[in-house]
Scaffold this motif. Structure first.
Motif, mmCIF file in Angstrom:
data_model
loop_
_atom_site.group_PDB
_atom_site.id
_atom_site.type_symbol
_atom_site.label_atom_id
_atom_site.label_comp_id
_atom_site.label_asym_id
_atom_site.label_seq_id
_atom_site.Cartn_x
_atom_site.Cartn_y
_atom_site.Cartn_z
ATOM 1 N N ALA A 150 0.845 -1.205 0.000
ATOM 2 C CA ALA A 150 0.000 0.000 0.000
ATOM 3 C C ALA A 150 0.878 1.253 0.000
ATOM 4 C CB ALA A 150 -0.925 0.004 1.209
ATOM 5 N N LEU A 151 1.962 1.227 0.785
ATOM 6 C CA LEU A 151 2.883 2.368 0.811
ATOM 7 C C LEU A 151 3.475 2.626 -0.569
ATOM 8 C CD1 LEU A 151 4.976 1.963 4.088
ATOM 9 C CD2 LEU A 151 3.885 4.084 3.337
ATOM 10 N N SER A 152 3.864 1.539 -1.240
ATOM 11 C CA SER A 152 4.527 1.733 -2.533
ATOM 12 C C SER A 152 3.535 2.174 -3.608
ATOM 13 C CB SER A 152 5.272 0.465 -2.952
ATOM 14 O OG SER A 152 4.344 -0.532 -3.281
ATOM 15 N N ALA A 153 2.243 2.057 -3.321
ATOM 16 C CA ALA A 153 1.245 2.501 -4.295
ATOM 17 C C ALA A 153 0.910 3.990 -4.153
ATOM 18 C CB ALA A 153 -0.027 1.668 -4.149
ATOM 19 N N VAL A 154 1.392 4.608 -3.089
ATOM 20 C CA VAL A 154 1.126 6.041 -2.909
ATOM 21 C C VAL A 154 2.059 6.817 -3.847
ATOM 22 C CG1 VAL A 154 1.161 7.958 -1.250
ATOM 23 C CG2 VAL A 154 0.481 5.663 -0.497
ATOM 24 N N PRO A 155 1.531 7.739 -4.672
ATOM 25 C CA PRO A 155 2.406 8.479 -5.595
ATOM 26 C C PRO A 155 3.515 9.223 -4.843
ATOM 27 C CG PRO A 155 0.082 8.907 -6.080
ATOM 28 C CD PRO A 155 0.120 8.124 -4.802
ATOM 29 N N HIS A 156 4.674 9.347 -5.510
ATOM 30 C CA HIS A 156 5.884 9.819 -4.836
ATOM 31 C C HIS A 156 5.780 11.122 -4.056
ATOM 32 C CE1 HIS A 156 9.155 7.080 -5.261
ATOM 33 N NE2 HIS A 156 8.725 6.776 -6.468
ATOM 34 N N ASP A 157 5.145 12.124 -4.648
ATOM 35 C CA ASP A 157 5.100 13.412 -3.954
ATOM 36 C C ASP A 157 4.449 13.274 -2.584
ATOM 37 O OD1 ASP A 157 6.395 14.725 -5.915
ATOM 38 O OD2 ASP A 157 4.607 15.640 -6.808
ATOM 39 N N PHE A 158 3.431 12.433 -2.511
ATOM 40 C CA PHE A 158 2.721 12.239 -1.246
ATOM 41 C C PHE A 158 3.480 11.261 -0.356
ATOM 42 C CE2 PHE A 158 -0.368 13.286 -4.550
ATOM 43 C CZ PHE A 158 -0.876 14.467 -4.031
ATOM 44 N N ARG A 159 4.006 10.221 -1.002
ATOM 45 C CA ARG A 159 4.700 9.190 -0.235
ATOM 46 C C ARG A 159 5.927 9.760 0.474
ATOM 47 N NH1 ARG A 159 7.887 4.431 -3.046
ATOM 48 N NH2 ARG A 159 6.233 4.624 -4.588
ATOM 49 N N ASP A 160 6.689 10.618 -0.226
ATOM 50 C CA ASP A 160 7.894 11.200 0.382
ATOM 51 C C ASP A 160 7.559 11.809 1.741
ATOM 52 O OD1 ASP A 160 9.248 10.502 -1.886
ATOM 53 O OD2 ASP A 160 9.531 12.542 -2.652
ATOM 54 N N VAL A 161 6.469 12.546 1.784
ATOM 55 C CA VAL A 161 6.096 13.243 3.017
ATOM 56 C C VAL A 161 5.615 12.254 4.085
ATOM 57 C CG1 VAL A 161 4.614 15.002 4.007
ATOM 58 C CG2 VAL A 161 5.506 15.319 1.714
ATOM 59 N N VAL A 162 4.778 11.310 3.689
ATOM 60 C CA VAL A 162 4.268 10.322 4.643
ATOM 61 C C VAL A 162 5.434 9.513 5.229
ATOM 62 C CG1 VAL A 162 2.864 8.230 4.910
ATOM 63 C CG2 VAL A 162 1.984 10.147 3.560
ATOM 64 N N VAL A 163 6.361 9.110 4.371
ATOM 65 C CA VAL A 163 7.492 8.295 4.829
ATOM 66 C C VAL A 163 8.377 9.101 5.791
ATOM 67 C CG1 VAL A 163 9.630 7.170 4.076
ATOM 68 C CG2 VAL A 163 7.492 6.711 2.867
ATOM 69 N N LEU A 164 8.669 10.350 5.445
ATOM 70 C CA LEU A 164 9.540 11.150 6.313
ATOM 71 C C LEU A 164 8.884 11.435 7.666
ATOM 72 C CD1 LEU A 164 11.057 13.713 3.765
ATOM 73 C CD2 LEU A 164 12.257 11.852 4.902
ATOM 74 N N VAL A 165 7.609 11.776 7.651
ATOM 75 C CA VAL A 165 6.950 12.163 8.908
ATOM 76 C C VAL A 165 6.495 10.936 9.709
ATOM 77 C CG1 VAL A 165 4.988 13.413 9.927
ATOM 78 C CG2 VAL A 165 6.233 14.410 7.995
ATOM 79 N N ASP A 166 5.813 10.014 9.048
ATOM 80 C CA ASP A 166 5.215 8.906 9.806
ATOM 81 C C ASP A 166 6.164 7.735 10.040
ATOM 82 O OD1 ASP A 166 2.917 10.288 10.144
ATOM 83 O OD2 ASP A 166 1.750 9.234 8.635
ATOM 84 N N LEU A 167 7.104 7.527 9.165
ATOM 85 C CA LEU A 167 8.068 6.443 9.398
ATOM 86 C C LEU A 167 9.389 6.997 9.922
ATOM 87 C CD1 LEU A 167 7.579 4.201 6.209
ATOM 88 C CD2 LEU A 167 6.228 4.273 8.293
ATOM 89 N N GLY A 168 9.772 8.169 9.431
ATOM 90 C CA GLY A 168 11.074 8.720 9.812
ATOM 91 C C GLY A 168 11.035 9.640 11.014
ATOM 92 N N ASP A 169 9.823 9.934 11.526
ATOM 93 C CA ASP A 169 9.685 10.789 12.703
ATOM 94 C C ASP A 169 10.234 12.199 12.522
ATOM 95 O OD1 ASP A 169 8.314 9.341 14.603
ATOM 96 O OD2 ASP A 169 10.093 8.156 15.109
ATOM 97 N N PHE A 170 10.235 12.686 11.304
ATOM 98 C CA PHE A 170 10.665 14.069 11.108
ATOM 99 C C PHE A 170 9.489 15.005 11.363
ATOM 100 C CE2 PHE A 170 13.974 11.994 8.511
ATOM 101 C CZ PHE A 170 15.089 12.620 9.054
ATOM 102 N N SER A 171 9.808 16.201 11.858
ATOM 103 C CA SER A 171 8.769 17.214 12.058
ATOM 104 C C SER A 171 8.346 17.752 10.689
ATOM 105 C CB SER A 171 9.326 18.362 12.901
ATOM 106 O OG SER A 171 10.347 19.032 12.180
ATOM 107 N N TYR A 172 7.218 18.463 10.662
ATOM 108 C CA TYR A 172 6.789 19.099 9.405
ATOM 109 C C TYR A 172 7.916 19.989 8.876
ATOM 110 C CZ TYR A 172 1.874 18.139 10.838
ATOM 111 O OH TYR A 172 0.692 17.579 11.221
ATOM 112 N N ALA A 173 8.543 20.732 9.791
ATOM 113 C CA ALA A 173 9.579 21.687 9.375
ATOM 114 C C ALA A 173 10.796 20.969 8.787
ATOM 115 C CB ALA A 173 9.999 22.551 10.555
ATOM 116 N N ASP A 174 11.203 19.861 9.410
ATOM 117 C CA ASP A 174 12.333 19.088 8.874
ATOM 118 C C ASP A 174 11.991 18.529 7.498
ATOM 119 O OD1 ASP A 174 14.071 19.465 10.966
ATOM 120 O OD2 ASP A 174 13.527 17.605 12.002
ATOM 121 N N ALA A 175 10.781 17.979 7.371
ATOM 122 C CA ALA A 175 10.374 17.409 6.085
ATOM 123 C C ALA A 175 10.359 18.486 5.005
ATOM 124 C CB ALA A 175 9.004 16.746 6.203
ATOM 125 N N ALA A 176 9.914 19.691 5.375
ATOM 126 C CA ALA A 176 9.874 20.804 4.423
ATOM 127 C C ALA A 176 11.288 21.141 3.946
ATOM 128 C CB ALA A 176 9.233 22.028 5.070
#
Lengths: 206, 77
Positions: free
Chosen positions: A146-172
């Motif tokens: 399911a993760l790999s089916a999310v288009p990249h622009d959206f997946r990058d953010v979900v992966v960084l914040v929800d899996l990588g524990d980065f803050s919104y500001a770090d992800a930005a």
């Protein structure tokens, strides 16, 4: 004059020594940087695995990232977030190499509310409505695909914040996009992920 | 019929991300205290996040990759 002359001689002698000192300090800083970066490699890989499309892509990407990081270590400001710095290199490489399958952003309307996955799983759950148990109806494979089916622009953010524990500001900062864009992509990305999971769950029932 | 929980739903993601203002937080808490269904849905979302993170972290880096990364270090002269 003898005094001034000896002063000059002293200074000339001191220069190679200072240079040697500088080189030694630099070597020590570099070794330390390399060790700090390597200590983060598990965490970097875990994020990379889901930013890339396959294990092979992820491994290549992580190697390129470390090769580049070791070459340009002087650009890292000590005391700042090294994991974010490494992931910025990694996401840039991922984009530059054109690895992303350029799927058109998904514009189909998403489910009307954010609760549908729970509602779907709970209503088909033979009366099981305990939230923990409901979630366990999804397999690890369901989640990875399911993760790999999310288009990249959206997946990058979900992966960084929800899996990588980065803050919104770090992800930005990592993705070089405004914080507002991080928030809207995160929101949409999570919904797309849940819609993929709902699909996987439905397929398993039939 | 308008879903009485619609507003609560809008607050779920920011609530779980800990980015609500104190005022919004109090509003969400007040609704959650009265609404079993929303409580369950929030708990589900939280469990889902934990579960996704766990499932996504299961594949570890291989020993080979770790060695390759160490080999990329620039040797001291």
């Amino acid at each position: 004059m003898a005094l001034a002359l000896s002063g000059t001689v002293d200074r000339v002698d001191a220069e190679p020594e200072e240079e040697a000192q500088r080189l030694a300090t630099e070597a020590r800083d570099r070794v330390r940087f390399e060790e700090d970066a390597l200590a983060l490699s598990d965490q970097v890989y875990r994020v990379a695995r889901h930013l890339a499309n396959s294990r092979e892509d992820a491994e290549e990407l992580v190697q390129e990232t470390y090769a580049r990081a070791f070459r340009s270590w002087r650009q890292f400001t000590p005391g700042t977030n090294l994991r974010a710095w490494l992931l910025r290199i990694l996401t840039n490489l991922n984009i530059d190499r054109g690895r992303r399958q350029q799927r058109a952003p998904q514009m189909t309307p998403l489910e009307a509310n954010d609760y549908f996955l729970y509602d779907r799983l709970a209503e088909n759950g033979d009366g099981v409505s305990d939230e923990q148990r409901v979630v366990e109806r999804l397999s690890q494979d369901d989640i990875v695909s399911a993760l790999s089916a999310v288009p990249h622009d959206f997946r990058d953010v979900v992966v960084l914040v929800d899996l990588g524990d980065f803050s919104y500001a770090d992800a930005a900062q990592i993705l070089d996009i405004p914080v507002g864009t991080v928030m809207s992509r995160l929101h949409r990305g999570r919904r797309i992920l849940k819609s993929e999971l709902a699909e996987a769950a439905t397929e398993e029932e039939t | 019929m308008k879903d009485p929980c619609a507003h609560c739903e809008e607050m779920m993601q920011p609530y779980l991300d800990h980015v609500l203002t104190d005022e919004e937080m109090a509003e969400a808490e007040a609704h959650l205290a009265d609404c079993e269904l929303c409580r369950r849905r929030y708990r589900f979302e939280q469990s889902l996040r934990v579960y996704v993170r766990k499932a996504a972290s299961e594949e570890q880096m291989t020993v080979e990759l770790r060695q390759k990364l160490s080999a990329l270090r620039i040797p001291l002269e």
